[in-house]
Design a protein around this motif. Structure first.
Motif, PDB file in Angstrom:
ATOM      1  N   TRP A 161      24.708  87.115  50.259  1.00 34.26           N
ATOM      2  CA  TRP A 161      23.967  86.066  50.958  1.00 34.26           C
ATOM      3  C   TRP A 161      22.690  86.625  51.580  1.00 34.26           C
ATOM      4  N   LYS A 162      21.708  85.773  51.640  1.00 31.37           N
ATOM      5  CA  LYS A 162      20.428  86.085  52.279  1.00 31.37           C
ATOM      6  C   LYS A 162      20.157  85.026  53.341  1.00 31.37           C
ATOM      7  N   GLN A 163      19.775  85.439  54.553  1.00 32.54           N
ATOM      8  CA  GLN A 163      19.481  84.456  55.594  1.00 32.54           C
ATOM      9  C   GLN A 163      18.119  83.810  55.335  1.00 32.54           C
ATOM     10  N   LEU A 164      18.090  82.486  55.454  1.00 32.21           N
ATOM     11  CA  LEU A 164      16.852  81.724  55.303  1.00 32.21           C
ATOM     12  C   LEU A 164      16.158  81.520  56.638  1.00 32.21           C
ATOM     13  N   PHE A 165      16.897  81.014  57.621  1.00 33.60           N
ATOM     14  CA  PHE A 165      16.389  80.793  58.969  1.00 33.60           C
ATOM     15  C   PHE A 165      17.585  80.548  59.867  1.00 33.60           C
ATOM     16  N   GLY A 166      17.370  80.519  61.170  1.00 32.76           N
ATOM     17  CA  GLY A 166      18.463  80.324  62.114  1.00 32.76           C
ATOM     18  C   GLY A 166      17.957  80.167  63.523  1.00 32.76           C
ATOM     19  N   GLU A 167      18.888  79.810  64.414  1.00 39.06           N
ATOM     20  CA  GLU A 167      18.570  79.635  65.835  1.00 39.06           C
ATOM     21  C   GLU A 167      19.582  80.389  66.689  1.00 39.06           C
ATOM     22  N   GLY A 168      19.221  80.587  67.966  1.00 38.52           N
ATOM     23  CA  GLY A 168      20.124  81.229  68.900  1.00 38.52           C
ATOM     24  C   GLY A 168      20.298  82.696  68.583  1.00 38.52           C
ATOM     25  N   ILE A 169      21.552  83.156  68.552  1.00 40.81           N
ATOM     26  CA  ILE A 169      21.819  84.567  68.279  1.00 40.81           C
ATOM     27  C   ILE A 169      21.482  84.938  66.843  1.00 40.81           C
ATOM     28  N   PHE A 170      21.270  83.940  65.976  1.00 45.39           N
ATOM     29  CA  PHE A 170      20.890  84.176  64.588  1.00 45.39           C
ATOM     30  C   PHE A 170      19.406  83.878  64.368  1.00 45.39           C
ATOM     31  N   PHE A 171      18.619  84.009  65.423  1.00 43.33           N
ATOM     32  CA  PHE A 171      17.232  83.561  65.412  1.00 43.33           C
ATOM     33  C   PHE A 171      16.433  84.152  64.259  1.00 43.33           C
ATOM     34  N   LEU A 172      15.904  83.286  63.438  1.00 45.02           N
ATOM     35  CA  LEU A 172      14.976  83.647  62.377  1.00 45.02           C
ATOM     36  C   LEU A 172      14.182  82.388  62.050  1.00 45.02           C
ATOM     37  N   PRO A 173      12.935  82.317  62.481  1.00 34.84           N
ATOM     38  CA  PRO A 173      12.171  81.079  62.291  1.00 34.84           C
ATOM     39  C   PRO A 173      11.792  80.871  60.836  1.00 34.84           C
ATOM     40  N   PRO A 174      11.600  79.617  60.440  1.00 29.68           N
ATOM     41  CA  PRO A 174      11.072  79.361  59.093  1.00 29.68           C
ATOM     42  C   PRO A 174       9.679  79.971  58.954  1.00 29.68           C
ATOM     43  N   ASP A 175       9.262  80.168  57.731  1.00 30.15           N
ATOM     44  CA  ASP A 175       7.941  80.733  57.466  1.00 30.15           C
ATOM     45  C   ASP A 175       6.867  79.870  58.115  1.00 30.15           C
ATOM     46  N   TYR A 176       5.932  80.515  58.827  1.00 30.97           N
ATOM     47  CA  TYR A 176       4.852  79.782  59.482  1.00 30.97           C
ATOM     48  C   TYR A 176       3.989  79.057  58.460  1.00 30.97           C
ATOM     49  N   ASP A 177       3.835  79.674  57.288  1.00 31.56           N
ATOM     50  CA  ASP A 177       3.116  79.051  56.182  1.00 31.56           C
ATOM     51  C   ASP A 177       4.108  78.173  55.423  1.00 31.56           C
ATOM     52  N   ALA A 178       4.054  76.872  55.669  1.00 33.63           N
ATOM     53  CA  ALA A 178       5.055  75.962  55.123  1.00 33.63           C
ATOM     54  C   ALA A 178       5.090  75.997  53.601  1.00 33.63           C
ATOM     55  N   ALA A 179       3.937  76.069  52.977  1.00 34.27           N
ATOM     56  CA  ALA A 179       3.895  76.081  51.510  1.00 34.27           C
ATOM     57  C   ALA A 179       4.544  77.342  50.956  1.00 34.27           C
ATOM     58  N   ALA A 180       4.264  78.501  51.592  1.00 32.66           N
ATOM     59  CA  ALA A 180       4.856  79.754  51.129  1.00 32.66           C
ATOM     60  C   ALA A 180       6.366  79.755  51.344  1.00 32.66           C
ATOM     61  N   GLY A 181       6.814  79.228  52.497  1.00 31.48           N
ATOM     62  CA  GLY A 181       8.245  79.161  52.762  1.00 31.48           C
ATOM     63  C   GLY A 181       8.974  78.273  51.779  1.00 31.48           C
ATOM     64  N   ASP A 182       8.359  77.142  51.438  1.00 29.79           N
ATOM     65  CA  ASP A 182       8.972  76.232  50.470  1.00 29.79           C
ATOM     66  C   ASP A 182       9.026  76.881  49.085  1.00 29.79           C
ATOM     67  N   ALA A 183       7.954  77.544  48.687  1.00 31.96           N
ATOM     68  CA  ALA A 183       7.928  78.179  47.365  1.00 31.96           C
ATOM     69  C   ALA A 183       8.987  79.274  47.257  1.00 31.96           C
ATOM     70  N   GLU A 184       9.161  80.060  48.333  1.00 36.26           N
ATOM     71  CA  GLU A 184      10.171  81.117  48.316  1.00 36.26           C
ATOM     72  C   GLU A 184      11.575  80.524  48.236  1.00 36.26           C
ATOM     73  N   MET A 185      11.803  79.431  48.946  1.00 28.28           N
ATOM     74  CA  MET A 185      13.128  78.822  48.931  1.00 28.28           C
ATOM     75  C   MET A 185      13.436  78.223  47.565  1.00 28.28           C
ATOM     76  N   ARG A 186      12.444  77.637  46.903  1.00 33.34           N
ATOM     77  CA  ARG A 186      12.658  77.102  45.556  1.00 33.34           C
ATOM     78  C   ARG A 186      13.018  78.228  44.580  1.00 33.34           C
ATOM     79  N   ALA A 187      12.328  79.368  44.728  1.00 31.48           N
ATOM     80  CA  ALA A 187      12.632  80.508  43.851  1.00 31.48           C
ATOM     81  C   ALA A 187      14.038  81.029  44.101  1.00 31.48           C
TER      82      ALA A 187
END
Length: 488
Positions: free
Chosen positions: A320-346
């Motif tokens: 498994w690979k973490q995409l994003f999370g909150e709280g103790i699993f904090f990992l914000p989504p990519d600030y560049d929305a287009a890049a984050g979406d493209a990476e998630m599609r891949a």
């Protein structure tokens, strides 16, 4: 001439007309007791003339006392609704109604506040010497009652030593006497027992979702008998009006406190479980506050936490690979929305070659209060619309935003575009698909999975990276990694 239904209601639909007369014309409207919406709203929030006025207590409560002495026992009291709230509520997500924010019982309102069919008052002082201190105040999330405290987001924790008297009631759908019980819980207690004042930052009286978390509350009820409606016709105008008579009885809940009564009244429903969040039991403030502070302060959980971060780890035979999370699993989504979406599609497409499907998405949530939502697996069945940042449309979708903030049914329909499961193994074997989907119908910022559930709606287990209020404030989204692939 003979008086007929057609003559009384020449525009037709007599049944609807009679229902409206019985609901709105015949009962005593809540606003009639004190006289104005402003007085009702200020009273329910812990202020008003009785608490802050310049006159004596007896003068300030005289009008309500006359109602208690002369009408309370033979009148149906309507649930508080006000014409001046209708336009505001409709424009601000509170529904097509005139309910005050403390008691919005509209089930279709995006921001309704009474999903648990339970209301409560917590008083902190008395005009009289005798004050029944029956509960400990644990904490209050001020974001739950912003129209009472005018604060967008804050929280407070109490020592439990503060004096408080909490009393409430619960109702079943269709209860026509719940307005009477609300009056008995609130204004009656002020006039007869002198109870007043609110917990700082909280309303004095509201649906339990807006109230502070407390250890316990007394329970009251009201019942009516011999209810009769009388219809009168104005011979000059033809207008039909309605009046009624009833014998009301008020009392406690037969020895049950509020929590026990809620569990008995709503046995087998989500309400019976959800009430535990608001009425935590004797001597339990310290323990529940510790959990709450861990959530708010993002403290690292102990090594015994059964749901640790799985980024780069193997779980249920999959990597498994973490995409994003909150709280103790904090990992914000990519600030560049287009890049984050493209990476998630891949990432999603990476499983097609080896599995013949898109990779699984899994949310694990340590703070969710319903077992079925502690692990949810999303299995995609169809392709995706092209990317456009923000809310999904009929032709575009922002995949990270769909999961984090705006869960919608555009290109995202249960059993058509995806399935939900409560475990990885269920997803792999295609068993136990969830049956109830729920989505945002507008631009609100409720994320995955809104109020979806295995067999029915389950509330407040959603996440949102922009709004507060849901229970999923400690969670991580992961995506399945094909065998032999290195997690980066």
């Amino acid at each position: 001439s003979t008086c007929t239904i057609d003559l009384l209601f020449p525009e037709g639909d007599a049944a609807t007309a009679v229902q409206e007369l019985c609901e709105y014309d015949a009962p005593t409207q809540f606003v009639e007791i004190q006289g104005t919406y402003q007085l009702d709203q200020r009273s329910m929030n812990g202020g008003g003339d009785v608490k802050d006025g310049e006159n004596t207590f007896d003068i300030d409560v005289a009008r309500v006392k006359r109602f208690i002495d002369n009408e309370m026992n033979d009148q149906v009291i309507a649930w508080p609704e006000y014409a001046q709230k209708e336009e505001y509520n409709l424009a601000n997500g509170y529904g097509d109604n005139g309910y005050m924010p403390n008691f919005n019982i509209d089930p279709d309102a995006e921001k309704g506040s009474c999903k648990l069919n339970t209301a409560m008052c917590c008083f902190v002082e008395s005009q009289f010497a005798d004050f029944d201190d029956n509960s400990d105040i644990c904490r209050h999330d001020l974001s739950k009652s912003p129209q009472s405290n005018h604060i967008k987001s804050a929280w407070s924790v109490f020592s439990g030593d503060e004096s408080s008297h909490c009393v409430g009631f619960t109702w079943e759908d269709g209860d026509i006497y719940k307005g009477n019980t609300l009056f008995y819980t609130s204004l009656y207690q002020t006039v007869v027992n002198g109870y007043m004042g609110n917990v700082p930052g909280a309303p004095m009286c509201a649906c339990v979702e807006q109230m502070p978390v407390v250890t316990k509350a007394d329970c009251v009820t009201s019942t009516g008998s011999d209810l009769r409606y009388t219809f009168s016709v104005d011979k000059d105008t033809g207008d039909v009006s309605a009046s009624h008579s009833v014998a009301m009885t008020y009392g406690d809940c037969g020895g049950n406190d509020l929590k026990a009564q809620v569990k008995a009244t709503h046995a087998g429903s989500d309400i019976a479980t959800a009430i535990d969040e608001y009425l935590v039991g004797e001597n339990n403030c310290d323990d529940t506050n510790a959990v709450y502070l861990n959530d708010e302060q993002l403290l690292v959980p102990s090594a015994t936490n059964s749901l640790m971060n799985l980024d780069g780890a193997e779980y249920e035979g999959r990597s498994w690979k973490q995409l994003f999370g909150e709280g103790i699993f904090f990992l914000p989504p990519d600030y560049d929305a287009a890049a984050g979406d493209a990476e998630m599609r891949a990432d999603l497409d990476a499983c097609i070659a080896t599995e013949g499907r898109q990779c699984l998405i899994m949310r694990q949530c340590t703070s969710c209060t319903v077992e079925s939502h502690k692990e949810i697996v999303y299995k995609r069945l169809t392709g995706w619309f092209p990317f456009q940042e923000g809310i999904s449309t009929d032709t575009t979708i922002d995949i990270p935003n769909l999961f984090t903030n705006q869960w919608r049914n555009k290109n995202n329909v249960l059993h058509v575009d995806y399935e939900l499961y409560s475990s990885v193994q269920d997803a792999l074997t295609e068993t136990g698909e969830w049956e109830q989907a729920d989505y945002n119908s507008n631009s609100n910022k409720y994320g995955f999975p809104r109020n979806s559930g295995p067999t029915g709606h389950i509330g407040n287990q959603w996440n949102s990276y922009e709004w507060s209020g849901g229970h999923a404030n400690q969670h991580a989204f992961y995506i399945e990694v094909p065998s032999g692939t290195t997690v980066v």
